[in-house]
Design a protein around this motif. Structure first.
Motif, short mmCIF file in Angstrom:
data_model
loop_
_atom_site.label_atom_id
_atom_site.label_comp_id
_atom_site.label_asym_id
_atom_site.label_seq_id
_atom_site.Cartn_x
_atom_site.Cartn_y
_atom_site.Cartn_z
N ARG A 352 0.85 -1.20 0.00
CA ARG A 352 0.00 0.00 0.00
C ARG A 352 0.88 1.25 0.00
O ARG A 352 0.63 2.20 -0.73
CB ARG A 352 -0.92 0.01 1.23
CG ARG A 352 -1.92 -1.13 1.27
CD ARG A 352 -2.77 -1.06 2.52
NE ARG A 352 -3.62 0.11 2.48
CZ ARG A 352 -4.94 0.07 2.32
NH1 ARG A 352 -5.56 -1.07 2.23
NH2 ARG A 352 -5.63 1.18 2.27
N TYR A 353 1.92 1.23 0.82
CA TYR A 353 2.80 2.39 0.89
C TYR A 353 3.56 2.59 -0.42
O TYR A 353 3.50 3.65 -1.04
CB TYR A 353 3.80 2.24 2.05
CG TYR A 353 4.74 3.41 2.11
CD1 TYR A 353 4.31 4.63 2.65
CD2 TYR A 353 6.03 3.35 1.58
CE1 TYR A 353 5.13 5.74 2.66
CE2 TYR A 353 6.86 4.45 1.58
CZ TYR A 353 6.41 5.64 2.13
OH TYR A 353 7.22 6.74 2.12
N ASN A 378 11.89 0.42 3.97
CA ASN A 378 12.78 0.48 5.14
C ASN A 378 13.12 1.91 5.55
O ASN A 378 13.05 2.26 6.71
CB ASN A 378 14.09 -0.27 4.85
CG ASN A 378 13.87 -1.76 4.94
OD1 ASN A 378 12.98 -2.23 5.66
ND2 ASN A 378 14.66 -2.52 4.19
N ASN A 379 13.50 2.74 4.57
CA ASN A 379 13.99 4.08 4.90
C ASN A 379 12.88 5.07 5.19
O ASN A 379 13.10 6.04 5.90
CB ASN A 379 14.85 4.64 3.76
CG ASN A 379 16.05 3.76 3.51
OD1 ASN A 379 16.39 2.92 4.35
ND2 ASN A 379 16.68 3.92 2.37
N GLU A 380 11.73 4.87 4.60
CA GLU A 380 10.67 5.87 4.78
C GLU A 380 9.59 5.36 5.74
O GLU A 380 9.39 5.92 6.80
CB GLU A 380 10.05 6.24 3.43
CG GLU A 380 11.08 6.89 2.50
CD GLU A 380 10.58 7.07 1.08
OE1 GLU A 380 9.37 6.92 0.84
OE2 GLU A 380 11.42 7.35 0.20
N LEU A 381 8.94 4.29 5.33
CA LEU A 381 7.81 3.82 6.15
C LEU A 381 8.28 3.36 7.53
O LEU A 381 7.74 3.75 8.55
CB LEU A 381 7.08 2.69 5.42
CG LEU A 381 5.81 2.18 6.11
CD1 LEU A 381 4.76 3.28 6.16
CD2 LEU A 381 5.25 0.97 5.38
N VAL A 382 9.34 2.54 7.56
CA VAL A 382 9.78 1.98 8.84
C VAL A 382 10.62 2.99 9.63
O VAL A 382 10.31 3.32 10.77
CB VAL A 382 10.57 0.67 8.62
CG1 VAL A 382 11.09 0.13 9.95
CG2 VAL A 382 9.68 -0.37 7.94
N ALA A 383 11.69 3.54 8.99
CA ALA A 383 12.62 4.40 9.73
C ALA A 383 11.99 5.73 10.11
O ALA A 383 12.33 6.31 11.13
CB ALA A 383 13.87 4.64 8.89
N ALA A 389 6.13 6.63 15.70
CA ALA A 389 5.07 6.10 16.55
C ALA A 389 5.67 5.27 17.68
O ALA A 389 5.29 5.40 18.84
CB ALA A 389 4.12 5.24 15.71
N PHE A 390 6.66 4.45 17.34
CA PHE A 390 7.28 3.59 18.34
C PHE A 390 7.99 4.42 19.41
O PHE A 390 7.84 4.19 20.61
CB PHE A 390 8.28 2.64 17.65
CG PHE A 390 9.00 1.76 18.62
CD1 PHE A 390 8.36 0.68 19.19
CD2 PHE A 390 10.32 2.03 18.97
CE1 PHE A 390 9.02 -0.14 20.09
CE2 PHE A 390 10.99 1.22 19.88
CZ PHE A 390 10.34 0.13 20.44
N LEU A 446 6.08 15.72 7.33
CA LEU A 446 5.66 16.17 8.66
C LEU A 446 6.16 15.21 9.73
O LEU A 446 6.60 15.62 10.80
CB LEU A 446 4.14 16.27 8.73
CG LEU A 446 3.49 17.36 7.87
CD1 LEU A 446 1.98 17.30 8.02
CD2 LEU A 446 4.00 18.75 8.25
N SER A 447 6.12 13.94 9.41
CA SER A 447 6.57 12.93 10.35
C SER A 447 8.05 13.13 10.68
O SER A 447 8.47 13.02 11.84
CB SER A 447 6.31 11.54 9.76
OG SER A 447 6.98 10.56 10.49
N SER A 448 8.86 13.47 9.66
CA SER A 448 10.28 13.67 9.97
C SER A 448 10.50 14.95 10.78
O SER A 448 11.44 15.04 11.56
CB SER A 448 11.16 13.64 8.72
OG SER A 448 10.55 14.23 7.64
N GLU A 449 9.61 15.93 10.61
CA GLU A 449 9.71 17.15 11.44
C GLU A 449 9.53 16.79 12.92
O GLU A 449 10.24 17.30 13.78
CB GLU A 449 8.60 18.14 11.06
CG GLU A 449 8.70 18.69 9.65
CD GLU A 449 9.47 20.00 9.60
OE1 GLU A 449 9.61 20.66 10.64
OE2 GLU A 449 9.94 20.35 8.50
#
Ligand SMILES: [Zn+2]
Ligand SMILES: [Zn+2]
Length: 484
Positions: A352-353, A378-383, A389-390, A446-449
């Motif tokens: 999906r991602y 790996n680099n975007e969705l997970v990292a 969230a984790f 936004l998530s990386s911010e």
């Protein structure tokens, strides 16, 4: 606040003649699912409708080749498609079938309405006929040599080598595909739909709809300019929706398939007319670029022709094909990944991602690359996102015993939250325009911010309990906004 509306979303009906592959998911079922989830979040009354497309010569032909009945073949693929869509987490409200009683009734209703309104006429046509088996041979029941490029062993309706459409009688050295007997041409009566009568209305409708993609619009307007041909909407087959009062004649699969969008809604809810006819309702069809003609011309003309008050589609987002490592998917060369194969190995969310980030709101093709798939997941969705969230949740657990209370934001916190609120508005606008790739990219940004905010604050080193609380409360809020 925008007024709540009714939104009916459809994904092109998968043809029950072969397995789903990753290209189908990218062009149609995934964007339609995103659209449905988005509209439900906006509290629009939303239906996501899909079904298997179960008629037509290819199904009858393949069933015969495999020694099965058409019913056995379509039952198998209906169950298989349904299972795989569920495994991917698609939120369809119904996954119905075009061989349903609702579709038989609705198709015959369309036929009689169009006939009453003088949009259907009978005409004598020449069809191939096998003198040995005493039966008509529609489309792919006849094979021969392409008159254009000389390729042998081609179906009589289309040459797979040069891609040209062939008319009955055009193919050279024709043979019955089943018993190899040379067929004869025989007169028979078919029904035709007067598509040509709708040229003016269709042109006006397409030009006045701001929701259509510009390049698709130009394509379709060009077809209208070249002249629309009336459609032969019947076939000499047993399998299909029977034409009333005609023996051995069924409707052409492209006549009853789009009607499946309506009949599946009928099967789902008694309130189906509200979704198809009321003024505050919108119909959105997600399709691949191979069926633009059917959805921009044939289908709207059918809806107009019934004069039953059906809404015309308000949007028909078109997406292109998916290649595999830059090469075309090909069943015959074994160069493709089925959905079943994918699901055996990877998590559905990864697909999906990845397919969303490689799919702009355009009919352009994209390529699935295993290397890129791995990297981006790996680099975007997970990292980035999963890590955020984790981090937030585990820090709340460790530092605050899993409890969080409301508190004031400091100035940096306020700035971060404001940035995210502004960003969310922008993302909302992108969703409205079916720009899911850009919306997802913006979300990841936004998530990386927020990740950076946490890294700068270093709450794991902090000893001041109030500060930890504030940082984590801010982060949790930010995470909450991003998640929706
Ligand atoms: Zn050819
Ligand atoms: Zn034959």
């Amino acid at each position: 606040m925008q007024a709540k509306t009714k939104v009916l979303i459809t994904a092109a009906l998968p043809y029950a003649n072969g397995p789903l592959h990753l290209g189908h998911i990218r062009s149609t079922y995934l964007p339609a699912d995103i659209c449905a989830r988005y509209n439900r979040l906006k509290e629009n009354e939303t239906l996501y409708i899909c079904a298997t497309d179960e008629h037509g010569t290819p199904i009858v032909f393949n069933a015969e080749k495999e020694g099965k009945t058409p019913k056995q073949l379509v039952d198998y693929y209906h169950e298989k498609d349904k299972r795989e869509f569920e495994a991917l987490g698609f939120s369809m409200d119904i996954f119905h079938r075009t061989s349903s009683k609702e579709n038989f009734q609705m198709t015959q209703h369309f036929f009689s309405r169009l006939k009453e309104n003088n949009y259907i006429y009978k005409k004598s046509v020449e069809q191939y006929y096998c003198p040995k088996e005493n039966r008509f041979l529609p489309d792919r029941y006849v094979k021969g040599t392409c008159p254009h490029c000389g390729a042998e062993d081609q179906y009589s309706d289309q040459c797979e080598s040069c891609g040209r459409t062939l008319k009955p009688g055009e193919i050279q050295n024709p043979r019955c595909a089943i018993c190899k007997t040379p067929p004869i041409l025989k007169e028979t009566e078919h029904y035709f739909f007067s598509l040509s009568k709708f040229s003016g209305k269709l042109e006006e409708w397409i030009k006045s709809n701001p929701g259509f993609q510009e390049e698709v619009k130009n394509f379709v307007l060009n077809w209208i300019k070249e002249g629309l041909r009336d459609w032969d909407i019947t076939r000499n087959l047993e399998w299909g929706v029977p034409v009333p009062n005609e023996k051995g004649l069924v409707f052409y699969v492209w006549f009853d398939a789009p009607i499946g969008y309506i009949s599946s809604t009928v099967a789902l809810t008694k309130r189906w007319q509200e979704f198809w006819k009321s003024k505050d309702a919108r119909v959105i069809h997600f399709i691949g670029k191979d069926i633009v003609y059917h959805h921009y011309l044939f289908w709207p003309a059918m809806l107009m022709g019934t004069d039953d008050g059906f809404n015309l589609p308000s949007a028909i987002p078109v997406r292109g094909y998916l290649n595999l490592e830059q090469k075309k998917f090909s069943k015959s060369r074994g160069w493709y990944i089925t959905l079943e194969d994918y699901l055996r190995i990877f998590h559905p969310d990864f697909l999906r991602y990845y397919e969303t980030v490689i799919t702009p709101h355009a009919p352009s093709d994209a390529s699935f690359s295993l290397e890129e798939f791995k990297e981006r997941v790996n680099n975007e969705l997970v990292a980035n996102f999963a890590n955020l969230a984790f981090r937030v949740l585990s820090l709340i657990d460790k530092k605050l015993d899993g409890k969080i209370e409301g508190c004031e934001f400091d100035s940096e916190g306020k700035a971060l939250i404001q940035k995210i609120i502004d960003g969310s508005r922008e993302i909302d606008g992108l969703f409205e325009k079916y720009e899911y790739k850009s919306a997802l990219e913006k979300t990841m940004h936004l998530s990386s911010e927020v990740n950076r905010y946490i890294s700068e604050k270093e709450p794991w080193k902090e000893t001041d309990h109030e500060k930890i609380k504030r940082t984590l409360y801010t982060s949790l809020n930010a995470l909450f906004y991003i998640s929706i």
